[in-house]
Design an enzyme around this catalytic site. Sequence first.
Site, short mmCIF file in Angstrom:
data_model
loop_
_atom_site.label_atom_id
_atom_site.label_comp_id
_atom_site.label_asym_id
_atom_site.label_seq_id
_atom_site.Cartn_x
_atom_site.Cartn_y
_atom_site.Cartn_z
N ASP A 177 0.56 -1.31 -0.04
CA ASP A 177 -0.01 0.15 -0.18
C ASP A 177 0.91 1.22 0.15
O ASP A 177 2.07 1.18 0.60
CB ASP A 177 -0.91 -0.07 1.23
N ASP A 213 -6.69 -1.66 -4.91
CA ASP A 213 -7.69 -1.30 -3.91
C ASP A 213 -8.81 -0.16 -4.71
O ASP A 213 -10.20 -0.39 -4.63
CB ASP A 213 -7.53 -0.59 -2.84
#
Length: 153
Positions: free
Chosen positions: A111, A129
């Site tokens: 991330d 995402d």
Amino acid sequence: MASIVASALAIDQIVKFVMVEFVMQPPRIIEVTSFFDLVLVFNSGISFGMFSGQIGLYPVVFALVKTAIATALIVWGCMTNSRRERLALAVMAGGAAGNIVDRFRDGAVTDYLSLHAGAWAWPSFNLADVFVVTGAIALVACSMVKPRPKADI
């Protein structure tokens, strides 16, 4: 459908590679705006790092479960007659595939995006995402739009 899944997967993996190998060397917080930063986080849990202690112990098992879900999205997309629904499912599957690749390769999802305002902070996330959420929103929107009736000729 396959080209959209592959494109979303490729875009996600290229951006993650650039973030890890170039932008975040050395790892640090890069303030882009007052509410948006670039960070480097390796998430071994589910969404938002939940259950990282439990899932982090079995990353391959969790990756296999996510692979089954992504496969189901692809099968659903191949079976639908709606181009919009197929596109939404393909984008979701491509995003899921991007995170699956991370889990198999690293045991965690990479991330790098962080949103915050004052003391509030959204958990870090990545482009995969964004693809999954965008596809899910589009899928809900598809379910709310009635198909146009075919004209009698």
